[in-house]
Design a protein around this motif. Structure first.
Motif, PDB file in Angstrom:
ATOM      1  N   ILE A 152      -2.161  -7.419  -3.363  1.00  0.00           N
ATOM      2  CA  ILE A 152      -1.053  -6.785  -2.637  1.00  0.00           C
ATOM      3  C   ILE A 152      -1.566  -5.911  -1.493  1.00  0.00           C
ATOM      4  CG2 ILE A 152       0.952  -5.290  -2.819  1.00  0.00           C
ATOM      5  CD1 ILE A 152       1.287  -7.943  -4.256  1.00  0.00           C
ATOM      6  N   ASN A 155      -3.738  -7.840   1.248  1.00  0.00           N
ATOM      7  CA  ASN A 155      -2.964  -8.750   2.095  1.00  0.00           C
ATOM      8  C   ASN A 155      -2.051  -7.964   3.038  1.00  0.00           C
ATOM      9  OD1 ASN A 155      -3.095 -11.898   1.560  1.00  0.00           O
ATOM     10  ND2 ASN A 155      -3.480 -10.895  -0.398  1.00  0.00           N
ATOM     11  N   CYS A 156      -1.532  -6.833   2.566  1.00  0.00           N
ATOM     12  CA  CYS A 156      -0.754  -5.973   3.467  1.00  0.00           C
ATOM     13  C   CYS A 156      -1.650  -5.437   4.583  1.00  0.00           C
ATOM     14  CB  CYS A 156      -0.136  -4.819   2.690  1.00  0.00           C
ATOM     15  SG  CYS A 156       1.268  -5.271   1.643  1.00  0.00           S
ATOM     16  N   VAL A 160      -1.144  -4.979   8.530  1.00  0.00           N
ATOM     17  CA  VAL A 160      -0.991  -3.605   9.018  1.00  0.00           C
ATOM     18  C   VAL A 160      -2.050  -3.235  10.052  1.00  0.00           C
ATOM     19  CG1 VAL A 160      -1.176  -1.182   8.322  1.00  0.00           C
ATOM     20  CG2 VAL A 160       0.186  -2.785   6.956  1.00  0.00           C
ATOM     21  N   PHE A 181       5.036  -2.406   5.782  1.00  0.00           N
ATOM     22  CA  PHE A 181       3.953  -2.990   4.981  1.00  0.00           C
ATOM     23  C   PHE A 181       2.861  -1.956   4.682  1.00  0.00           C
ATOM     24  CE2 PHE A 181       5.962  -6.980   5.817  1.00  0.00           C
ATOM     25  CZ  PHE A 181       5.525  -7.839   4.822  1.00  0.00           C
ATOM     26  N   TYR A 182       2.700  -0.971   5.571  1.00  0.00           N
ATOM     27  CA  TYR A 182       1.712   0.070   5.260  1.00  0.00           C
ATOM     28  C   TYR A 182       2.168   0.913   4.075  1.00  0.00           C
ATOM     29  CZ  TYR A 182      -1.261   4.118   5.325  1.00  0.00           C
ATOM     30  OH  TYR A 182      -2.126   5.108   4.932  1.00  0.00           O
ATOM     31  N   VAL A 184       3.853  -0.069   1.566  1.00  0.00           N
ATOM     32  CA  VAL A 184       3.555  -0.866   0.372  1.00  0.00           C
ATOM     33  C   VAL A 184       2.048  -0.900   0.124  1.00  0.00           C
ATOM     34  CG1 VAL A 184       3.733  -3.158  -0.689  1.00  0.00           C
ATOM     35  CG2 VAL A 184       5.626  -2.263   0.689  1.00  0.00           C
ATOM     36  N   GLN A 185       1.265  -1.047   1.192  1.00  0.00           N
ATOM     37  CA  GLN A 185      -0.199  -1.058   1.042  1.00  0.00           C
ATOM     38  C   GLN A 185      -0.696   0.235   0.407  1.00  0.00           C
ATOM     39  OE1 GLN A 185      -2.389  -0.982   4.716  1.00  0.00           O
ATOM     40  NE2 GLN A 185      -4.370  -0.838   3.693  1.00  0.00           N
ATOM     41  N   THR A 369       2.519 -13.067   2.120  1.00  0.00           N
ATOM     42  CA  THR A 369       2.473 -11.718   1.572  1.00  0.00           C
ATOM     43  C   THR A 369       3.848 -11.286   1.072  1.00  0.00           C
ATOM     44  OG1 THR A 369       0.697 -11.156   3.118  1.00  0.00           O
ATOM     45  CG2 THR A 369       1.827  -9.330   2.047  1.00  0.00           C
ATOM     46  N   THR A 370       4.891 -11.626   1.832  1.00  0.00           N
ATOM     47  CA  THR A 370       6.247 -11.274   1.411  1.00  0.00           C
ATOM     48  C   THR A 370       6.593 -11.937   0.083  1.00  0.00           C
ATOM     49  OG1 THR A 370       6.930 -11.051   3.729  1.00  0.00           O
ATOM     50  CG2 THR A 370       8.675 -11.294   2.087  1.00  0.00           C
ATOM     51  N   LEU A 373       4.876 -10.138  -2.670  1.00  0.00           N
ATOM     52  CA  LEU A 373       5.511  -8.839  -2.877  1.00  0.00           C
ATOM     53  C   LEU A 373       6.794  -8.962  -3.695  1.00  0.00           C
ATOM     54  CD1 LEU A 373       5.163  -6.988   0.561  1.00  0.00           C
ATOM     55  CD2 LEU A 373       4.013  -6.486  -1.584  1.00  0.00           C
TER      56      LEU A 373
END
Length: 426
Positions: A152, A155-156, A160, A181-182, A184-185, A369-370, A373
């Protein structure tokens, strides 16, 4: 060694005045070391710049300081220990080996959780028996943490990093994607480490406190901070916010606001010697003001109670809060305040005619990636009310093993070259 003996002397001193002196010595020693190793250059540069305003020398050299591993975490842990001993909430350790393990226990030394002595010390003093169920549950938590980090978070990061490194030339939609996405990262990176640390500890029969509790399923900022970096939040609430709000209680809600904002500025500054972290903490403190004046600061909503899915109102609240968190996290990711504000302003520029980054938006990386997620957050949603994000012992055997194999396949096929954990630098 000094903290060990200070703890004993605080308890053995017969006069409160002497106890307080030992406590103050511990506070000065621990905070002094933290300021020197982590913040000396920050304050030094600020002091030189202030002198330059009044005609001082413009040239200066900062010190090259090697920061001790995990200093922000073990410093707060030892500070909490001394304060708890002084307040007679715990007995001081009289075993130097046990105390040393408490301070430098290897799974959490890098990035926490920040453990309280009242919870961890008794586990070190008692005999620990190996439990099959706890052992297996620890392995599950390690697996989930590993998946969160190298699949996760990494890949984010592929999405990013190019966006933040070239934000001046990106369109608003691209910058918004980068911010989302950051967020989430950052969560997957840090919660992944915490889950692995907690899971490894279970293999030794030691229970560490939960550090994340599905924070993105919160509907207000207060609930979010009850679920995000829980060990730091509870430490700050106990040792900073509570005494500060008590001393300002005569100012009523204004005093409460001052206490909250001050606490979160310190939360931000704890992360590092940069104004971006201070602004990050300031904004989070300001977000509490509507809750304080509406009397809803201590309310915690149970999502989808008795239901499998959230209501439309809950979904909108979660989405709005996530967007707010993601935009604020831009300060966490940026090198300076000006860059962070420029990034956010460019998101909302109406006449932003800069072409979007086709390599990022149009590539399979974003779609892949989505998709991963979606799986990640479905599992977290299902387990949101359990003790950790991958507590699946109640599932039937075939479903459990299907999930194990699916995660193994995702790790093998979609993991990226592991970068440093984001929180290692804090």
């Amino acid at each position: 060694m000094l903290n060990y003996y200070l703890g004993l002397n605080i308890r053995n001193a017969k006069k409160e005045k002497i106890q307080k002196r030992f406590l103050y010595l511990g506070l000065i020693f621990n905070i002094g070391l933290l300021i020197y190793f982590k913040y000396f250059n920050f304050f030094y540069e600020g002091f030189v710049q202030l002198l330059n305003i009044f005609g001082g020398s413009s040239s200066y050299n900062t010190l090259t300081i090697l920061i001790p591993l995990g200093i922000s975490f073990f410093t707060f842990q030892t500070l909490g220990y001394l304060i708890d001993v002084y307040n007679e909430e715990i007995e001081p350790s009289n075993n130097i080996l046990e105390f040393s393990v408490f301070v430098s226990y290897f799974p959490k030394i890098l990035s926490g959780p920040i453990e309280r002595a009242s919870k961890m010390m008794p586990q070190l003093q008692e005999k620990r028996n190996l439990s099959y169920n706890i052992f297996v549950d620890g392995l599950r938590q390690i697996l989930w943490g590993l998946f969160a980090k190298i699949v996760i978070a990494e890949n984010c990061a592929v999405i990013v990093d190019p966006i933040f490194n070239n934000y001046e030339n990106e369109a608003g939609v691209t910058l918004l994607i980068g911010a989302l996405f950051y967020a989430v990262q950052l969560y997957a990176d840090f919660s992944g480490y915490s889950n692995m640390a907690i899971g490894i500890s279970k293999l030794f029969g030691i229970q560490l406190m939960r550090n994340f509790s599905t924070p993105f399923f919160s509907t207000n900022i207060s609930d979010y901070w009850r679920k995000w970096h829980i060990s730091l939040t509870t430490w700050m609430m106990d040792f900073v916010f509570t005494p500060l709000s008590f001393s300002l209680r005569s100012y009523k809600k204004k005093g409460l606001v001052i206490s909250i904002v001050s606490t979160f500025i310190l939360v931000g500054f704890w992360h590092g010697p940069n104004w971006t972290f201070i602004v990050y903490g300031l904004f989070h403190g300001l977000y509490f003001i509507p809750l304080v004046y509406s009397g809803k600061m201590n309310t915690s909503q149970v999502l989808s109670k008795g239901r499998n899915f959230p209501t439309l109102k809950e979904l909108i609240s979660m989405a709005a809060l996530f967007l707010l968190i993601a935009l604020t996290d831009v300060f966490f990711r940026s090198d300076n305040i000006i860059g962070a504000f420029e990034y956010i302003i460019n998101i909302f520029k109406i006449n932003n005619t800069i072409s979007y980054n086709s390599e990022i938006i149009s590539s399979g990386q974003l779609i892949k990636t989505t998709g991963i997620l979606v799986f990640f957050f479905i599992i977290e949603w299902i387990n949101k009310n359990k003790t950790h994000d991958f507590q699946i012992d109640s599932y039937n055997k075939y479903l459990r093993w299907s999930l194990y194999y699916l995660i193994f396949v995702l790790i093998i096929n979609f993991s990226k070259s592991s970068q440093n954990f984001i929180y290692l630098k804090f």
